[in-house]
Design a protein around this motif. Structure first.
Motif, PDB file in Angstrom:
ATOM      1  N   SER A  12     -11.539  35.216 -70.277  1.00 34.28           N
ATOM      2  CA  SER A  12     -11.538  35.588 -71.524  1.00 34.28           C
ATOM      3  C   SER A  12     -12.933  35.219 -72.243  1.00 34.28           C
ATOM      4  N   THR A  13     -13.564  35.652 -73.046  1.00 33.67           N
ATOM      5  CA  THR A  13     -14.698  35.317 -73.778  1.00 33.67           C
ATOM      6  C   THR A  13     -14.396  34.542 -74.881  1.00 33.67           C
ATOM      7  N   MET A  14     -15.089  33.302 -75.209  1.00 34.26           N
ATOM      8  CA  MET A  14     -14.587  32.341 -76.381  1.00 34.26           C
ATOM      9  C   MET A  14     -15.559  32.250 -77.337  1.00 34.26           C
ATOM     10  N   GLY A  15     -15.558  31.827 -78.401  1.00 34.88           N
ATOM     11  CA  GLY A  15     -16.459  31.698 -79.420  1.00 34.88           C
ATOM     12  C   GLY A  15     -16.167  30.730 -80.571  1.00 34.88           C
ATOM     13  N   TRP A  16     -17.155  30.241 -81.189  1.00 31.45           N
ATOM     14  CA  TRP A  16     -16.906  29.635 -82.414  1.00 31.45           C
ATOM     15  C   TRP A  16     -17.629  30.159 -83.664  1.00 31.45           C
ATOM     16  N   PHE A  17     -16.811  30.428 -84.623  1.00 32.72           N
ATOM     17  CA  PHE A  17     -17.083  31.065 -85.896  1.00 32.72           C
ATOM     18  C   PHE A  17     -17.265  29.918 -86.976  1.00 32.72           C
ATOM     19  N   ARG A  18     -18.215  30.050 -87.960  1.00 32.02           N
ATOM     20  CA  ARG A  18     -18.031  29.193 -89.001  1.00 32.02           C
ATOM     21  C   ARG A  18     -17.980  29.829 -90.356  1.00 32.02           C
ATOM     22  N   GLN A  19     -17.260  29.325 -91.151  1.00 29.76           N
ATOM     23  CA  GLN A  19     -17.056  29.961 -92.644  1.00 29.76           C
ATOM     24  C   GLN A  19     -17.494  28.834 -93.500  1.00 29.76           C
ATOM     25  N   ALA A  20     -18.633  29.199 -94.084  1.00 29.73           N
ATOM     26  CA  ALA A  20     -19.298  28.103 -95.194  1.00 29.73           C
ATOM     27  C   ALA A  20     -18.460  28.317 -96.452  1.00 29.73           C
ATOM     28  N   THR A  39      -9.215  25.052 -72.508  1.00 26.59           N
ATOM     29  CA  THR A  39      -9.914  24.430 -73.538  1.00 26.59           C
ATOM     30  C   THR A  39     -11.412  24.879 -73.679  1.00 26.59           C
ATOM     31  N   VAL A  40     -11.908  25.099 -75.011  1.00 28.84           N
ATOM     32  CA  VAL A  40     -13.039  25.282 -75.128  1.00 28.84           C
ATOM     33  C   VAL A  40     -13.655  24.373 -75.997  1.00 28.84           C
ATOM     34  N   TYR A  41     -14.721  23.716 -75.877  1.00 27.56           N
ATOM     35  CA  TYR A  41     -15.429  22.591 -76.680  1.00 27.56           C
ATOM     36  C   TYR A  41     -16.828  23.120 -77.379  1.00 27.56           C
ATOM     37  N   LEU A  42     -17.043  22.296 -78.439  1.00 29.60           N
ATOM     38  CA  LEU A  42     -18.321  22.701 -79.197  1.00 29.60           C
ATOM     39  C   LEU A  42     -18.787  21.177 -79.607  1.00 29.60           C
ATOM     40  N   CYS A  65     -11.968  28.598 -83.571  1.00 29.21           N
ATOM     41  CA  CYS A  65     -12.365  29.030 -82.503  1.00 29.21           C
ATOM     42  C   CYS A  65     -11.784  30.475 -82.256  1.00 29.21           C
ATOM     43  N   ALA A  66     -12.345  31.440 -81.314  1.00 32.62           N
ATOM     44  CA  ALA A  66     -11.879  32.872 -81.300  1.00 32.62           C
ATOM     45  C   ALA A  66     -11.884  33.151 -79.823  1.00 32.62           C
ATOM     46  N   THR A  67     -11.524  34.224 -79.777  1.00 31.49           N
ATOM     47  CA  THR A  67     -11.490  34.900 -78.214  1.00 31.49           C
ATOM     48  C   THR A  67     -11.264  36.336 -78.104  1.00 31.49           C
ATOM     49  N   ALA A  93     -22.498  37.844 -78.031  1.00 32.21           N
ATOM     50  CA  ALA A  93     -23.090  37.327 -79.227  1.00 32.21           C
ATOM     51  C   ALA A  93     -22.812  38.452 -80.184  1.00 32.21           C
ATOM     52  N   ILE A  94     -21.888  39.165 -79.838  1.00 30.31           N
ATOM     53  CA  ILE A  94     -21.482  40.257 -80.797  1.00 30.31           C
ATOM     54  C   ILE A  94     -20.050  39.756 -81.595  1.00 30.31           C
ATOM     55  N   PRO A  95     -19.990  39.578 -83.011  1.00 30.64           N
ATOM     56  CA  PRO A  95     -18.765  39.148 -83.679  1.00 30.64           C
ATOM     57  C   PRO A  95     -17.551  40.107 -83.152  1.00 30.64           C
ATOM     58  N   GLU A  96     -17.961  41.440 -83.122  1.00 32.69           N
ATOM     59  CA  GLU A  96     -16.898  42.271 -82.874  1.00 32.69           C
ATOM     60  C   GLU A  96     -16.146  42.092 -81.434  1.00 32.69           C
ATOM     61  N   ALA A  97     -16.836  41.207 -80.672  1.00 36.34           N
ATOM     62  CA  ALA A  97     -16.254  41.025 -79.378  1.00 36.34           C
ATOM     63  C   ALA A  97     -14.881  40.147 -79.462  1.00 36.34           C
ATOM     64  N   TYR A  98     -14.756  39.319 -80.607  1.00 36.37           N
ATOM     65  CA  TYR A  98     -13.558  38.399 -80.727  1.00 36.37           C
ATOM     66  C   TYR A  98     -12.471  39.065 -81.410  1.00 36.37           C
ATOM     67  N   HIS A  99     -11.343  39.040 -81.152  1.00 39.00           N
ATOM     68  CA  HIS A  99     -10.228  39.666 -81.705  1.00 39.00           C
ATOM     69  C   HIS A  99      -9.237  38.790 -82.169  1.00 39.00           C
ATOM     70  N   HIS A 100      -9.198  37.570 -81.720  1.00 37.26           N
ATOM     71  CA  HIS A 100      -8.134  36.453 -82.135  1.00 37.26           C
ATOM     72  C   HIS A 100      -8.787  35.263 -82.727  1.00 37.26           C
TER      73      HIS A 100
END
Length: 125
Positions: free
Chosen positions: A32-40, A79-82, A97-99, A107-114
């Motif tokens: 899977s692809t993993m990512g980190w999002f931030r909500q200010a 596990t994924v880390y930042l 965290c998102a996957t 790098a595309i936000p739409e690639a993350y579904h959960h």
């Protein structure tokens, strides 16, 4: 079902460091692809700050965190880390965290579904 549990958030002074972790379960983490999002604070949208491909071979960083944040993953531990350094007050927010499915478009936000429930990071000046 997909479960993502973030940990490691907290209060830190500007210039300090903090490491976040995300434990995944319920799906094929290793492909899977993993990512980190931030909500200010005060913002509705979540911004993608970092992404990592299924094998760690490709990473993405938003311009605002490039050179200061580092993303990594351990597929054997699901596990994924930042790792965040030189933190600034503008890094304050809830980090999610998102996957998503395996894709080169990390790098595309739409690639993350959960997403997980998030962990709060506060950087004081």
């Amino acid at each position: 079902q997909v479960q993502l549990v973030e940990s490691g958030g907290g209060l830190v002074q500007a210039g300090g460091s903090l490491s976040l972790s995300c434990a995944a379960s319920g799906y094929a983490f290793s492909v899977s692809t993993m990512g980190w999002f931030r909500q200010a604070p005060g913002k509705e949208e979540r911004d993608l700050v970092s992404g990592i491909s299924w094998n760690g071979g490709s990473t993405y960083y938003a311009d605002s965190v490039k050179g200061r944040f580092s993303v990594s993953r351990e597929n054997g531990k699901n596990t994924v880390y930042l790792h965040m350094t030189s933190l600034k007050p503008e890094d304050t927010g809830v980090y999610y965290c998102a996957t998503g499915p395996m894709t080169p478009a990390i790098a595309i936000p739409e690639a993350y579904h959960h997403w997980g429930q998030g962990t709060q990071v506060i950087v004081s000046s």
